[in-house]
Design a protein around this motif. Structure first.
Motif, PDB file in Angstrom:
ATOM      1  N   PRO A 178       7.216  86.175  41.560  1.00  0.00           N
ATOM      2  CA  PRO A 178       8.099  85.093  42.022  1.00  0.00           C
ATOM      3  C   PRO A 178       9.510  85.259  41.476  1.00  0.00           C
ATOM      4  N   TYR A 179      10.423  84.504  42.048  1.00  0.00           N
ATOM      5  CA  TYR A 179      11.824  84.554  41.620  1.00  0.00           C
ATOM      6  C   TYR A 179      12.286  83.135  41.342  1.00  0.00           C
ATOM      7  N   ASP A 180      12.583  82.871  40.094  1.00  0.00           N
ATOM      8  CA  ASP A 180      13.064  81.548  39.693  1.00  0.00           C
ATOM      9  C   ASP A 180      14.581  81.523  39.818  1.00  0.00           C
ATOM     10  N   ALA A 181      15.066  80.788  40.817  1.00  0.00           N
ATOM     11  CA  ALA A 181      16.507  80.714  41.075  1.00  0.00           C
ATOM     12  C   ALA A 181      17.135  79.456  40.490  1.00  0.00           C
ATOM     13  N   SER A 182      16.436  78.800  39.587  1.00  0.00           N
ATOM     14  CA  SER A 182      16.937  77.544  39.029  1.00  0.00           C
ATOM     15  C   SER A 182      18.284  77.713  38.343  1.00  0.00           C
ATOM     16  N   ASP A 183      18.490  78.874  37.694  1.00  0.00           N
ATOM     17  CA  ASP A 183      19.739  79.124  36.987  1.00  0.00           C
ATOM     18  C   ASP A 183      20.746  79.919  37.808  1.00  0.00           C
ATOM     19  N   HIS A 184      20.399  80.186  39.060  1.00  0.00           N
ATOM     20  CA  HIS A 184      21.329  80.943  39.908  1.00  0.00           C
ATOM     21  C   HIS A 184      22.623  80.159  40.051  1.00  0.00           C
ATOM     22  N   VAL A 185      23.739  80.863  39.999  1.00  0.00           N
ATOM     23  CA  VAL A 185      25.031  80.195  40.037  1.00  0.00           C
ATOM     24  C   VAL A 185      25.248  79.414  41.334  1.00  0.00           C
ATOM     25  N   LEU A 186      24.545  79.789  42.420  1.00  0.00           N
ATOM     26  CA  LEU A 186      24.707  79.097  43.697  1.00  0.00           C
ATOM     27  C   LEU A 186      23.638  78.034  43.948  1.00  0.00           C
ATOM     28  N   ALA A 187      22.751  77.840  42.996  1.00  0.00           N
ATOM     29  CA  ALA A 187      21.700  76.836  43.161  1.00  0.00           C
ATOM     30  C   ALA A 187      22.249  75.427  43.419  1.00  0.00           C
ATOM     31  N   PRO A 188      23.349  75.016  42.793  1.00  0.00           N
ATOM     32  CA  PRO A 188      23.863  73.661  43.034  1.00  0.00           C
ATOM     33  C   PRO A 188      24.342  73.398  44.456  1.00  0.00           C
ATOM     34  N   PHE A 189      24.475  74.444  45.274  1.00  0.00           N
ATOM     35  CA  PHE A 189      25.003  74.278  46.625  1.00  0.00           C
ATOM     36  C   PHE A 189      23.903  74.099  47.670  1.00  0.00           C
ATOM     37  N   GLY A 190      22.681  73.854  47.218  1.00  0.00           N
ATOM     38  CA  GLY A 190      21.578  73.623  48.154  1.00  0.00           C
ATOM     39  C   GLY A 190      21.307  74.799  49.054  1.00  0.00           C
ATOM     40  N   PRO A 191      21.076  75.991  48.513  1.00  0.00           N
ATOM     41  CA  PRO A 191      20.895  77.180  49.357  1.00  0.00           C
ATOM     42  C   PRO A 191      19.749  77.036  50.349  1.00  0.00           C
ATOM     43  N   LEU A 224      10.849  97.747  47.244  1.00  0.00           N
ATOM     44  CA  LEU A 224      11.638  96.720  47.932  1.00  0.00           C
ATOM     45  C   LEU A 224      10.932  96.214  49.183  1.00  0.00           C
ATOM     46  N   LEU A 225      10.332  97.133  49.935  1.00  0.00           N
ATOM     47  CA  LEU A 225       9.644  96.731  51.160  1.00  0.00           C
ATOM     48  C   LEU A 225       8.491  95.782  50.844  1.00  0.00           C
ATOM     49  N   GLY A 226       7.835  96.015  49.723  1.00  0.00           N
ATOM     50  CA  GLY A 226       6.717  95.164  49.350  1.00  0.00           C
ATOM     51  C   GLY A 226       7.105  93.752  48.980  1.00  0.00           C
ATOM     52  N   ARG A 227       8.384  93.523  48.691  1.00  0.00           N
ATOM     53  CA  ARG A 227       8.840  92.186  48.300  1.00  0.00           C
ATOM     54  C   ARG A 227       9.233  91.319  49.497  1.00  0.00           C
ATOM     55  N   VAL A 228       9.441  91.918  50.647  1.00  0.00           N
ATOM     56  CA  VAL A 228      10.061  91.189  51.755  1.00  0.00           C
ATOM     57  C   VAL A 228       9.169  90.090  52.334  1.00  0.00           C
ATOM     58  N   GLU A 229       7.906  90.403  52.583  1.00  0.00           N
ATOM     59  CA  GLU A 229       7.033  89.467  53.289  1.00  0.00           C
ATOM     60  C   GLU A 229       6.893  88.149  52.527  1.00  0.00           C
ATOM     61  N   ASN A 230       7.240  87.058  53.194  1.00  0.00           N
ATOM     62  CA  ASN A 230       7.115  85.698  52.631  1.00  0.00           C
ATOM     63  C   ASN A 230       7.848  85.544  51.302  1.00  0.00           C
ATOM     64  N   LEU A 231       8.901  86.314  51.115  1.00  0.00           N
ATOM     65  CA  LEU A 231       9.656  86.225  49.866  1.00  0.00           C
ATOM     66  C   LEU A 231      10.175  84.807  49.628  1.00  0.00           C
ATOM     67  N   HIS A 232      10.622  84.146  50.682  1.00  0.00           N
ATOM     68  CA  HIS A 232      11.194  82.813  50.514  1.00  0.00           C
ATOM     69  C   HIS A 232      10.204  81.821  49.917  1.00  0.00           C
ATOM     70  N   GLU A 233       8.911  82.068  50.114  1.00  0.00           N
ATOM     71  CA  GLU A 233       7.895  81.174  49.566  1.00  0.00           C
ATOM     72  C   GLU A 233       7.713  81.372  48.065  1.00  0.00           C
ATOM     73  N   ARG A 234       8.230  82.464  47.525  1.00  0.00           N
ATOM     74  CA  ARG A 234       8.101  82.749  46.093  1.00  0.00           C
ATOM     75  C   ARG A 234       9.385  82.465  45.322  1.00  0.00           C
ATOM     76  N   ILE A 235      10.360  81.870  46.004  1.00  0.00           N
ATOM     77  CA  ILE A 235      11.619  81.503  45.348  1.00  0.00           C
ATOM     78  C   ILE A 235      11.551  80.031  44.947  1.00  0.00           C
ATOM     79  N   THR A 236      11.787  79.752  43.683  1.00  0.00           N
ATOM     80  CA  THR A 236      11.756  78.369  43.206  1.00  0.00           C
ATOM     81  C   THR A 236      13.152  77.938  42.766  1.00  0.00           C
ATOM     82  N   LEU A 237      13.442  76.682  43.038  1.00  0.00           N
ATOM     83  CA  LEU A 237      14.714  76.079  42.644  1.00  0.00           C
ATOM     84  C   LEU A 237      14.411  74.787  41.896  1.00  0.00           C
ATOM     85  N   GLY A 238      14.642  74.801  40.613  1.00  0.00           N
ATOM     86  CA  GLY A 238      14.420  73.622  39.791  1.00  0.00           C
ATOM     87  C   GLY A 238      15.668  73.284  39.002  1.00  0.00           C
TER      88      GLY A 238
END
Length: 277
Positions: free
Chosen positions: A173-186, A239-253
């Motif tokens: 999974p990818y935790d995007a909680s600290d991503h600099v663009l997280a406050p913009f409602g990606p 990289l190819l193995g990460r693509v499928e349903n990647l958005h479901e493994r991104i968390t924003l907290g």
């Protein structure tokens, strides 16, 4: 294949970068930010810059143009800084140049608003490449001519530092909680719909082909004359193995303002050094 140029003048170091990149002029009359094989994580950082930078460009994200840059260490003889001289001496041969964006400024989320769609595209891309270095601690974004530009992809594809465990990276999974663009409602779902179909084996193969053979030699587990091609294929599969349903493994907290960074130890030393400067 990336265009190849030759460095003709070392202008100045960029001391906000922990790996001490420098502004360099080249024989095509261009000005570049040069990253060196003799710095920090060496050639693996440059491999990540090429694969992720070229992939980002192919996906329509703004990433400065990349070039292969030949360096003769003699151009640094007049440089008074001993650290810079040692870096240039250790980096003779092929290095990486990125188009210098004159007048660009560092991204400030309080001063520059980002559309949720654009923010989603950047977050999804960073999740794909497992970028641990585009947080509020270290945005690695520039604003140039009113547009957002992505820079510094050396701290991506962390699995390349331990290939035996790379297969497990696909489902991570990818935790995007600290991503600099997280406050913009990606809008990550919209980004996945647009970008995921573009990330094909053919595209990744073309991107990996831009990495020079000399940076791929002698990698443990990929020895032999066909080592560079097998290593490129490993990057493609990862990289190819990460693509499928990647958005479901991104968390924003909520951002972890007081928590320790999730970056690996070598990157923490790098970014902490940048902050100290």
């Amino acid at each position: 294949m990336l265009t190849e140029v030759t460095a003709t003048r070392y202008v100045t170091p960029l001391r906000e970068g922990g790996s001490l990149p420098g502004i360099v002029e080249a024989d095509d009359l261009g000005t570049y930010v040069m990253k060196f094989t003799g710095a920090g994580q060496g050639r693996k950082t440059l491999i990540a810059e090429v694969i992720c930078g070229q992939l980002g460009r192919r996906l329509g994200l703004r990433v400065p143009e990349l070039v292969q840059m030949q360096l003769d260490p003699v151009i640094g003889l007049a440089e008074p800084d001993q650290e810079v001289q040692e870096l240039l001496k250790a980096s003779g041969g092929l290095n990486l140049g990125m188009d210098y964006l004159p007048g660009s400024i560092g991204f400030d989320p309080l001063a520059f608003a980002v559309d949720p769609v654009d923010a989603g595209r950047v977050v999804w891309f960073d999740a794909l490449i497992s970028n641990v270095d585009r947080s509020w601690r270290n945005p690695n974004l520039l604003v140039w001519h009113g547009e957002l530009w992505l820079i510094d992809h050396g701290a991506t594809m962390i699995w390349q530092h331990n290939w035996p465990t790379a297969g497990r990276a696909a489902a991570k999974p990818y935790d995007a909680s600290d991503h600099v663009l997280a406050p913009f409602g990606p809008d990550i779902t919209a980004a996945a719909k647009t970008l995921a179909p573009k990330v094909t084996r053919d595209l990744l193969t073309e991107v990996a082909a831009d990495v020079p053979d000399v940076w791929l030699l002698d990698e443990p587990g990929f020895e032999g004359s066909d080592g560079p091609d097998r290593l490129r294929a490993a990057y493609v599969e990862s990289l190819l193995g990460r693509v499928e349903n990647l958005h479901e493994r991104i968390t924003l907290g909520p951002p972890t303002a007081q928590a320790a960074t999730q970056a690996p130890a070598w990157l923490r030393v790098w970014t902490e050094g940048k902050a100290a400067k």
